[in-house]
Design a protein around this motif. Structure first.
Motif, PDB file in Angstrom:
ATOM      1  N   ILE A  41       0.834  -1.193   0.000  1.00 51.72           N
ATOM      2  CA  ILE A  41       0.000   0.000   0.000  1.00 51.72           C
ATOM      3  C   ILE A  41       0.871   1.247   0.000  1.00 51.72           C
ATOM      4  O   ILE A  41       0.526   2.265  -0.604  1.00 51.72           O
ATOM      5  N   PHE A  42       2.020   1.188   0.669  1.00 53.77           N
ATOM      6  CA  PHE A  42       2.961   2.303   0.673  1.00 53.77           C
ATOM      7  C   PHE A  42       4.051   2.134  -0.384  1.00 53.77           C
ATOM      8  O   PHE A  42       4.447   3.092  -1.028  1.00 53.77           O
ATOM      9  N   VAL A  43       4.535   0.903  -0.551  1.00 55.31           N
ATOM     10  CA  VAL A  43       5.669   0.682  -1.445  1.00 55.31           C
ATOM     11  C   VAL A  43       5.295   0.973  -2.895  1.00 55.31           C
ATOM     12  O   VAL A  43       6.053   1.615  -3.634  1.00 55.31           O
ATOM     13  N   GLY A  44       4.127   0.502  -3.338  1.00 53.17           N
ATOM     14  CA  GLY A  44       3.714   0.694  -4.724  1.00 53.17           C
ATOM     15  C   GLY A  44       3.645   2.151  -5.133  1.00 53.17           C
ATOM     16  O   GLY A  44       4.280   2.558  -6.127  1.00 53.17           O
ATOM     17  N   PRO A  45       2.886   3.002  -4.405  1.00 54.67           N
ATOM     18  CA  PRO A  45       2.860   4.422  -4.775  1.00 54.67           C
ATOM     19  C   PRO A  45       4.224   5.088  -4.716  1.00 54.67           C
ATOM     20  O   PRO A  45       4.532   5.947  -5.544  1.00 54.67           O
ATOM     21  N   VAL A  46       5.036   4.695  -3.741  1.00 56.10           N
ATOM     22  CA  VAL A  46       6.358   5.311  -3.618  1.00 56.10           C
ATOM     23  C   VAL A  46       7.218   4.972  -4.829  1.00 56.10           C
ATOM     24  O   VAL A  46       7.894   5.840  -5.393  1.00 56.10           O
ATOM     25  N   ILE A  47       7.204   3.712  -5.264  1.00 53.27           N
ATOM     26  CA  ILE A  47       8.020   3.312  -6.409  1.00 53.27           C
ATOM     27  C   ILE A  47       7.598   4.075  -7.666  1.00 53.27           C
ATOM     28  O   ILE A  47       8.431   4.659  -8.384  1.00 53.27           O
ATOM     29  N   LEU A  48       6.281   4.088  -7.948  1.00 56.96           N
ATOM     30  CA  LEU A  48       5.811   4.789  -9.147  1.00 56.96           C
ATOM     31  C   LEU A  48       6.048   6.291  -9.041  1.00 56.96           C
ATOM     32  O   LEU A  48       6.450   6.929 -10.024  1.00 56.96           O
ATOM     33  N   SER A  49       5.815   6.862  -7.859  1.00 57.72           N
ATOM     34  CA  SER A  49       5.971   8.310  -7.698  1.00 57.72           C
ATOM     35  C   SER A  49       7.432   8.725  -7.812  1.00 57.72           C
ATOM     36  O   SER A  49       7.753   9.731  -8.457  1.00 57.72           O
ATOM     37  N   VAL A  50       8.318   7.964  -7.178  1.00 58.93           N
ATOM     38  CA  VAL A  50       9.745   8.284  -7.266  1.00 58.93           C
ATOM     39  C   VAL A  50      10.238   8.144  -8.702  1.00 58.93           C
ATOM     40  O   VAL A  50      10.967   8.995  -9.213  1.00 58.93           O
ATOM     41  N   THR A  51       9.825   7.074  -9.373  1.00 60.74           N
ATOM     42  CA  THR A  51      10.235   6.889 -10.768  1.00 60.74           C
ATOM     43  C   THR A  51       9.734   8.027 -11.637  1.00 60.74           C
ATOM     44  O   THR A  51      10.486   8.587 -12.456  1.00 60.74           O
ATOM     45  N   TYR A  52       8.466   8.393 -11.460  1.00 55.58           N
ATOM     46  CA  TYR A  52       7.901   9.503 -12.243  1.00 55.58           C
ATOM     47  C   TYR A  52       8.647  10.807 -11.971  1.00 55.58           C
ATOM     48  O   TYR A  52       9.003  11.549 -12.900  1.00 55.58           O
ATOM     49  N   THR A  53       8.910  11.095 -10.694  1.00 56.28           N
ATOM     50  CA  THR A  53       9.572  12.347 -10.331  1.00 56.28           C
ATOM     51  C   THR A  53      11.006  12.387 -10.850  1.00 56.28           C
ATOM     52  O   THR A  53      11.470  13.412 -11.352  1.00 56.28           O
ATOM     53  N   LEU A  54      11.711  11.259 -10.732  1.00 58.96           N
ATOM     54  CA  LEU A  54      13.097  11.219 -11.211  1.00 58.96           C
ATOM     55  C   LEU A  54      13.167  11.387 -12.725  1.00 58.96           C
ATOM     56  O   LEU A  54      14.007  12.126 -13.238  1.00 58.96           O
ATOM     57  N   VAL A  55      12.293  10.692 -13.451  1.00 56.12           N
ATOM     58  CA  VAL A  55      12.296  10.810 -14.911  1.00 56.12           C
ATOM     59  C   VAL A  55      11.927  12.230 -15.330  1.00 56.12           C
ATOM     60  O   VAL A  55      12.538  12.815 -16.246  1.00 56.12           O
ATOM     61  N   LYS A  56      10.935  12.814 -14.650  1.00 58.85           N
ATOM     62  CA  LYS A  56      10.535  14.178 -14.967  1.00 58.85           C
ATOM     63  C   LYS A  56      11.667  15.156 -14.721  1.00 58.85           C
ATOM     64  O   LYS A  56      11.928  16.058 -15.532  1.00 58.85           O
ATOM     65  N   SER A  57      12.376  14.989 -13.589  1.00 67.23           N
ATOM     66  CA  SER A  57      13.506  15.868 -13.279  1.00 67.23           C
ATOM     67  C   SER A  57      14.648  15.676 -14.266  1.00 67.23           C
ATOM     68  O   SER A  57      15.267  16.645 -14.714  1.00 67.23           O
TER      69      SER A  57
END
Length: 386
Positions: A356-372
């Motif tokens: 419940i926490f790991v899934g959103p964190v993985i997708l959110s971190v990946t999205y933020t890193l790629v965007k940056s």
């Protein structure tokens, strides 16, 4: 003395240069890796293999460790503030943040899960009863309503003839099987309590040595990509904090408001429905999963005033779900909410409850890193004149 034509001289030079592209004999040894390079590759492979074996050894503790890291990163700024208030004592600050984590992150999970496990038999019976529910005949007072009375009667009869419960019975899996699967996954009270205890212990250890752990992670990021790696580590920490606060705090507020509404209006099984509401909010399904059926039940089987009060509270919780969660998440990182929903569902399927926490964190971190990374690449690219 005759000289060769110029064209033959050029062809001869090209032929000699092509031979130099593919050296033979002693020259080919220069393209082979040196002993030092070979040792470096072997050392990297051995390090990777040892890391994989280490993860395999600590595999039973990974859910608690991941959960503890998520909570630890989320409460780290709070720990520093409390430490300043408590005369710089790290031990007292760690004790306070551990208690706060117990009340905010662990205790709601424990109460929700134990409530569902305690009432598992009643839930199975309730699910079977709900599937057998039939829409009753329209009440007599409905036809006497001005303007909307005849249309309401027609709509009611259409719903009654639609056989919605029968359609749901064919579409939704057996409720008893779902509950039994959840109970088998949780493994009982003892395993659940052990996971929560390990989470708190690991989180306290991380807080006690937080600066050393932060320095180690930042050094690892710098070793991978120098300053950009350190920036990405800091960005990942902010994203983790935003997702954890947004998902958990919003679920707590919605559950508190919805549970209070069901308790005030006299809804049967209010405690069980409150626990289900909390789980549904964590899964990003929203509070309407339980509150909307409760409102319908109130209209059918209880007085009109209680149904209207619960309807107002239901609308309020839905508004909270659509306003508070985006606000809390975007205070730390700008992440689309669709990623949160997909991360919760996919994380639950891949990692279990901690997903419940790991899934959103993985997708959110990946999205933020790629965007940056794309923004940096776009800035560094040379500007072509129009």
């Amino acid at each position: 003395m005759q000289h060769a034509p110029a064209s033959q001289t050029v062809q001869h030079d090209i032929f000699l240069s092509s031979l130099n592209l593919f050296p033979t004999g002693p020259r080919m040894s220069s393209s082979l890796p040196t002993p030092r390079e070979s040792r470096a590759v072997l050392a990297a492979l051995m390090a990777g293999v040892m890391i994989l074996f280490s993860l395999w050894v600590v595999r039973p503790f990974l859910p608690a460790t991941i959960w503890a890291m998520t909570i630890g990163i989320t409460t780290w700024p709070l720990l520093l503030r409390i430490q300043k208030l408590l005369w710089g004592s790290r031990a007292l600050a760690v004790s306070c943040t551990t208690l706060i984590a117990l009340l905010v992150f662990v205790l709601p999970f424990w109460l929700a899960m134990t409530t569902l496990m305690t009432h598992s038999a009643e839930l199975m019976q309730f699910g079977e009863t709900a599937m057998k529910f039939r829409v009753p005949a329209e009440p007599h007072w409905l036809a006497n309503l001005p303007l909307i009375g005849p249309k309401s009667i027609t709509l009611w009869q259409k719903i009654e003839n639609a056989r919605l419960p029968q359609l749901l019975d064919n579409m939704v899996p057996d409720t008893g099987q779902i509950i039994r699967w959840v109970l088998n996954y949780l493994g009982g009270f003892s395993m659940l309590a052990l996971q929560f205890l390990l989470t708190l212990v690991i989180m306290a250890a991380l807080h006690a040595k937080g600066e050393a752990a932060t320095r180690l992670v930042l050094e690892f990021g710098y070793a991978l990509a120098e300053q950009r790696g350190k920036d990405m580590i800091l960005l990942a920490g902010r994203t983790i904090r935003g997702v954890a606060i947004g998902v958990t705090v919003t679920a707590l507020v919605e559950t508190a408001v919805g549970g209070a509404g069901m308790e005030i209006t006299g809804m049967p099984w209010a405690s069980v429905l409150t626990a289900i509401t909390f789980i549904a909010c964590l899964l990003q399904a929203g509070p309407g999963v339980t509150l909307i059926p409760a409102v319908i039940w109130m209209f059918f089987f209880k007085d009109m005033l209680s149904a209207i009060v619960l309807l107002v509270i239901t609308v309020l919780t839905i508004v909270i779900d659509n306003v508070l969660r985006p606000y809390l998440i975007r205070k730390q990182a700008d992440v689309p909410l669709i990623l949160i929903m997909l991360g919760v569902i996919g994380g639950l399927s891949a990692f279990g409850l901690v997903g419940i926490f790991v899934g959103p964190v993985i997708l959110s971190v990946t999205y933020t890193l790629v965007k940056s990374w794309l923004a940096e690449a776009r800035t560094a690219a040379p500007q072509t004149p129009a």
